[in-house]
Design a protein around this motif. Structure first.
Motif, PDB file in Angstrom:
ATOM      1  N   ASP A  60      11.147 -19.804 -27.269  1.00 33.44           N
ATOM      2  CA  ASP A  60      11.261 -18.848 -26.155  1.00 33.44           C
ATOM      3  C   ASP A  60      10.810 -19.480 -24.835  1.00 33.44           C
ATOM      4  O   ASP A  60      11.440 -19.284 -23.793  1.00 33.44           O
ATOM      5  CB  ASP A  60      10.416 -17.594 -26.436  1.00 33.44           C
ATOM      6  CG  ASP A  60      11.038 -16.667 -27.472  1.00 33.44           C
ATOM      7  OD1 ASP A  60      12.237 -16.842 -27.795  1.00 33.44           O
ATOM      8  OD2 ASP A  60      10.326 -15.771 -27.958  1.00 33.44           O
ATOM      9  N   GLU A  61       9.702 -20.215 -24.894  1.00 34.56           N
ATOM     10  CA  GLU A  61       9.193 -20.858 -23.671  1.00 34.56           C
ATOM     11  C   GLU A  61      10.170 -21.919 -23.165  1.00 34.56           C
ATOM     12  O   GLU A  61      10.445 -22.008 -21.959  1.00 34.56           O
ATOM     13  CB  GLU A  61       7.820 -21.484 -23.958  1.00 34.56           C
ATOM     14  CG  GLU A  61       7.234 -22.298 -22.816  1.00 34.56           C
ATOM     15  CD  GLU A  61       6.915 -21.499 -21.557  1.00 34.56           C
ATOM     16  OE1 GLU A  61       6.871 -22.102 -20.467  1.00 34.56           O
ATOM     17  OE2 GLU A  61       6.712 -20.260 -21.663  1.00 34.56           O
ATOM     18  N   LEU A  62      10.727 -22.715 -24.080  1.00 34.95           N
ATOM     19  CA  LEU A  62      11.696 -23.747 -23.675  1.00 34.95           C
ATOM     20  C   LEU A  62      12.980 -23.115 -23.142  1.00 34.95           C
ATOM     21  O   LEU A  62      13.584 -23.620 -22.187  1.00 34.95           O
ATOM     22  CB  LEU A  62      12.002 -24.665 -24.863  1.00 34.95           C
ATOM     23  CG  LEU A  62      10.846 -25.595 -25.271  1.00 34.95           C
ATOM     24  CD1 LEU A  62      11.118 -26.221 -26.626  1.00 34.95           C
ATOM     25  CD2 LEU A  62      10.622 -26.686 -24.214  1.00 34.95           C
ATOM     26  N   LYS A  63      13.372 -21.998 -23.739  1.00 33.38           N
ATOM     27  CA  LYS A  63      14.579 -21.295 -23.280  1.00 33.38           C
ATOM     28  C   LYS A  63      14.399 -20.773 -21.858  1.00 33.38           C
ATOM     29  O   LYS A  63      15.337 -20.778 -21.052  1.00 33.38           O
ATOM     30  CB  LYS A  63      14.890 -20.134 -24.232  1.00 33.38           C
ATOM     31  CG  LYS A  63      16.275 -19.542 -24.060  1.00 33.38           C
ATOM     32  CD  LYS A  63      16.529 -18.492 -25.132  1.00 33.38           C
ATOM     33  CE  LYS A  63      17.945 -17.965 -25.076  1.00 33.38           C
ATOM     34  NZ  LYS A  63      18.195 -16.989 -26.151  1.00 33.38           N
ATOM     35  N   SER A  64      13.182 -20.319 -21.531  1.00 34.73           N
ATOM     36  CA  SER A  64      12.926 -19.834 -20.171  1.00 34.73           C
ATOM     37  C   SER A  64      12.966 -20.988 -19.158  1.00 34.73           C
ATOM     38  O   SER A  64      13.316 -20.789 -18.000  1.00 34.73           O
ATOM     39  CB  SER A  64      11.574 -19.116 -20.103  1.00 34.73           C
ATOM     40  OG  SER A  64      10.504 -20.030 -20.198  1.00 34.73           O
ATOM     41  N   ARG A  65      12.640 -22.200 -19.617  1.00 31.41           N
ATOM     42  CA  ARG A  65      12.686 -23.368 -18.728  1.00 31.41           C
ATOM     43  C   ARG A  65      14.095 -23.958 -18.629  1.00 31.41           C
ATOM     44  O   ARG A  65      14.493 -24.467 -17.582  1.00 31.41           O
ATOM     45  CB  ARG A  65      11.728 -24.455 -19.243  1.00 31.41           C
ATOM     46  CG  ARG A  65      10.286 -24.042 -19.253  1.00 31.41           C
ATOM     47  CD  ARG A  65       9.390 -25.200 -19.682  1.00 31.41           C
ATOM     48  NE  ARG A  65       8.009 -24.759 -19.823  1.00 31.41           N
ATOM     49  CZ  ARG A  65       6.978 -25.595 -19.876  1.00 31.41           C
ATOM     50  NH1 ARG A  65       7.166 -26.904 -19.799  1.00 31.41           N
ATOM     51  NH2 ARG A  65       5.738 -25.121 -20.014  1.00 31.41           N
ATOM     52  N   PHE A  66      14.801 -23.912 -19.755  1.00 32.15           N
ATOM     53  CA  PHE A  66      16.146 -24.514 -19.821  1.00 32.15           C
ATOM     54  C   PHE A  66      17.137 -23.473 -20.345  1.00 32.15           C
ATOM     55  O   PHE A  66      17.487 -23.492 -21.528  1.00 32.15           O
ATOM     56  CB  PHE A  66      16.141 -25.747 -20.736  1.00 32.15           C
ATOM     57  CG  PHE A  66      15.099 -26.774 -20.394  1.00 32.15           C
ATOM     58  CD1 PHE A  66      15.155 -27.476 -19.200  1.00 32.15           C
ATOM     59  CD2 PHE A  66      14.043 -27.029 -21.267  1.00 32.15           C
ATOM     60  CE1 PHE A  66      14.184 -28.425 -18.873  1.00 32.15           C
ATOM     61  CE2 PHE A  66      13.073 -27.965 -20.948  1.00 32.15           C
ATOM     62  CZ  PHE A  66      13.137 -28.665 -19.748  1.00 32.15           C
ATOM     63  N   PRO A  67      17.585 -22.553 -19.470  1.00 31.70           N
ATOM     64  CA  PRO A  67      18.451 -21.451 -19.927  1.00 31.70           C
ATOM     65  C   PRO A  67      19.757 -21.919 -20.561  1.00 31.70           C
ATOM     66  O   PRO A  67      20.349 -21.200 -21.361  1.00 31.70           O
ATOM     67  CB  PRO A  67      18.725 -20.665 -18.638  1.00 31.70           C
ATOM     68  CG  PRO A  67      17.629 -21.053 -17.697  1.00 31.70           C
ATOM     69  CD  PRO A  67      17.259 -22.451 -18.049  1.00 31.70           C
ATOM     70  N   ASP A  68      20.203 -23.132 -20.222  1.00 33.35           N
ATOM     71  CA  ASP A  68      21.466 -23.637 -20.773  1.00 33.35           C
ATOM     72  C   ASP A  68      21.274 -24.413 -22.072  1.00 33.35           C
ATOM     73  O   ASP A  68      22.248 -24.897 -22.661  1.00 33.35           O
ATOM     74  CB  ASP A  68      22.174 -24.540 -19.748  1.00 33.35           C
ATOM     75  CG  ASP A  68      22.675 -23.758 -18.546  1.00 33.35           C
ATOM     76  OD1 ASP A  68      22.719 -22.517 -18.646  1.00 33.35           O
ATOM     77  OD2 ASP A  68      23.000 -24.376 -17.514  1.00 33.35           O
ATOM     78  N   ALA A  69      20.039 -24.571 -22.504  1.00 36.90           N
ATOM     79  CA  ALA A  69      19.774 -25.333 -23.734  1.00 36.90           C
ATOM     80  C   ALA A  69      20.339 -24.592 -24.949  1.00 36.90           C
ATOM     81  O   ALA A  69      20.434 -23.369 -24.970  1.00 36.90           O
ATOM     82  CB  ALA A  69      18.283 -25.556 -23.909  1.00 36.90           C
ATOM     83  N   GLU A  70      20.706 -25.385 -25.947  1.00 39.87           N
ATOM     84  CA  GLU A  70      21.224 -24.819 -27.203  1.00 39.87           C
ATOM     85  C   GLU A  70      20.158 -25.026 -28.280  1.00 39.87           C
ATOM     86  O   GLU A  70      19.592 -26.123 -28.402  1.00 39.87           O
ATOM     87  CB  GLU A  70      22.519 -25.551 -27.578  1.00 39.87           C
ATOM     88  CG  GLU A  70      23.329 -24.853 -28.633  1.00 39.87           C
ATOM     89  CD  GLU A  70      24.634 -25.606 -28.935  1.00 39.87           C
ATOM     90  OE1 GLU A  70      25.145 -25.435 -30.051  1.00 39.87           O
ATOM     91  OE2 GLU A  70      25.119 -26.365 -28.062  1.00 39.87           O
ATOM     92  N   PHE A  71      19.874 -23.969 -29.038  1.00 39.10           N
ATOM     93  CA  PHE A  71      18.816 -24.017 -30.050  1.00 39.10           C
ATOM     94  C   PHE A  71      19.400 -23.802 -31.443  1.00 39.10           C
ATOM     95  O   PHE A  71      20.302 -22.992 -31.628  1.00 39.10           O
ATOM     96  CB  PHE A  71      17.768 -22.929 -29.795  1.00 39.10           C
ATOM     97  CG  PHE A  71      16.941 -23.159 -28.565  1.00 39.10           C
ATOM     98  CD1 PHE A  71      15.708 -23.780 -28.641  1.00 39.10           C
ATOM     99  CD2 PHE A  71      17.410 -22.761 -27.318  1.00 39.10           C
ATOM    100  CE1 PHE A  71      14.952 -23.997 -27.500  1.00 39.10           C
ATOM    101  CE2 PHE A  71      16.659 -22.972 -26.169  1.00 39.10           C
ATOM    102  CZ  PHE A  71      15.424 -23.593 -26.266  1.00 39.10           C
ATOM    103  N   LEU A  72      18.837 -24.526 -32.402  1.00 39.04           N
ATOM    104  CA  LEU A  72      19.168 -24.297 -33.804  1.00 39.04           C
ATOM    105  C   LEU A  72      17.884 -24.372 -34.621  1.00 39.04           C
ATOM    106  O   LEU A  72      17.126 -25.346 -34.506  1.00 39.04           O
ATOM    107  CB  LEU A  72      20.169 -25.338 -34.308  1.00 39.04           C
ATOM    108  CG  LEU A  72      20.561 -25.206 -35.796  1.00 39.04           C
ATOM    109  CD1 LEU A  72      21.296 -23.890 -36.055  1.00 39.04           C
ATOM    110  CD2 LEU A  72      21.430 -26.394 -36.238  1.00 39.04           C
TER     111      LEU A  72
END
Length: 364
Positions: A25-37
């Motif tokens: 969640d924290e990384l997503k807030s920093r990098f909104p375009d990042a893809e997570f798996l």
């Protein structure tokens, strides 16, 4: 915007899953375009909890090693080989820029494959006594985020960063949620509220204690939010018929449950201890004695030594519980002192500090 690909693995229990989700969640807030798996064990609770948090997850056929000779143990080499091959396929397809492990069965094979392919990797160790998976991975990963000092005896010193444990979003303002929390659980505001937490699967001895003390709680004007765990829900759900008791297999709105609570009874897993420091309510720890190196007792003792919580061992519950509970319940002064002292121990920036370390790996 950086469209990084970030792979995360951690599971088996809430203590591994929620830190993984908090970091994502924290990384997503920093990098909104990042893809997570996410990658988990195919028959464990992460397969349900991670999609609920909004992330994709792949499952591995993996489980831990039992302490005695069982069919599961004989299957372990086959499961490990299967999981390594599956992890290789997942990583080749997803092509992550970084791999993060928070412990649990699935993070072993996934991080092993990631490090063998030269993918920058970080593990997060929640406990004062590391699990077998993280000890196994520590030689190959780039960074090891820890919550306790003096872990050099388990991990390479130069890789260790003291960050604390990640906590779930929404817990930082729990003190503002007392009225909202009591309303959310339809509680009576004039009664004392006890929140009972036995971990995601449940704690048999704590559940037995609560069952035994239901009349005692009622006689002292105490209402309960009792999270008994999914293994025990069928056994204890009958008590939902009582006016002052709510039995839950699992609590999805933890911020509301913490907000509603006046006193908390909890196991002393590392993630729980970290959360409870941030929550800042009076806590009675009943550590599980069935864990490696008795690390839950050590986790709790570190808080008790600062006069910030009460510790009752399982084998002392029959003799000591009523006295300790009433000492807290009947004294506003004791409640306030425990609250103030436990708050001082909170590492509130843990999630952000871990994300900083991940960001360093992404940008190197």
């Amino acid at each position: 915007m950086e469209n990084y690909k970030i792979i995360v693995s951690g599971g088996g229990t809430g203590g591994h899953i929620y830190p993984a989700i908090a970091i994502a969640d924290e990384l997503k807030s920093r990098f909104p375009d990042a893809e997570f798996l996410f990658v988990g064990a195919s028959d464990r609770m992460e397969m349900e909890k991670v999609p609920q948090a909004g992330y994709d997850i792949e499952g591995l056929w993996i489980s831990g090693i039992q302490r005695r000779l069982t069919l599961k143990n004989l299957m372990f080499p086959l499961k490990l080989l299967s999981s390594l091959l599956r992890s290789k396929k997942i990583i080749n397809t997803f092509q992550p820029d970084v791999a993060i492990g928070t412990g649990g069965f699935a993070s072993g094979p996934l991080l092993k494959v990631a490090t063998s392919k030269g993918i920058p990797s970080l593990i997060q160790e929640q406990n004062s006594y590391p699990g077998i998976t993280n000890k196994w991975l520590s030689k190959k990963v780039n960074t090891i985020c820890v919550a306790y000092e003096n872990l050099e005896r388990f991990f390479p010193k130069e890789k260790i960063v003291l960050t604390g444990n990640p906590i779930r979003k929404g817990l930082l303002d729990v003190s503002q949620k007392q009225i909202k929390g009591k309303d959310a659980f339809r509680l009576i505001h004039s009664k004392h509220t006890l929140l009972v937490l036995g971990g995601s699967l449940g704690a048999r001895r704590i559940n037995e204690l609560i069952e035994d003390k239901l009349d005692f709680f009622e006689s002292h004007n105490v209402q309960l939010i009792w999270q008994c765990g999914k293994l025990y829900y069928q056994q204890f759900k009958q008590y939902n018929k009582l006016d002052n008791v709510q039995v839950h297999a699992f609590l999805n709105e933890m911020d509301m449950a913490y907000g509603a609570a006046d006193i908390i009874i909890s196991r002393a897993g590392a993630s729980s201890v970290s959360e409870l420091c941030v929550v800042g309510k009076p806590v009675i720890f009943i550590p599980s004695p069935n864990v490696a190196e008795d690390h839950q007792t050590k986790n709790a003792q570190a808080i008790v030594d600062k006069n910030a919580a009460i510790l009752i061992k399982e084998n002392e519950l029959d003799a000591d519980f009523d006295m300790h509970f009433l000492d807290v319940l009947n004294s506003k002064e004791n409640q306030q002192q425990l609250s103030e002292n436990i708050k001082k121990l909170a590492l509130v920036n843990a999630t952000s500090d871990i994300a900083d370390e991940v960001e360093k790996l992404l940008k190197n």
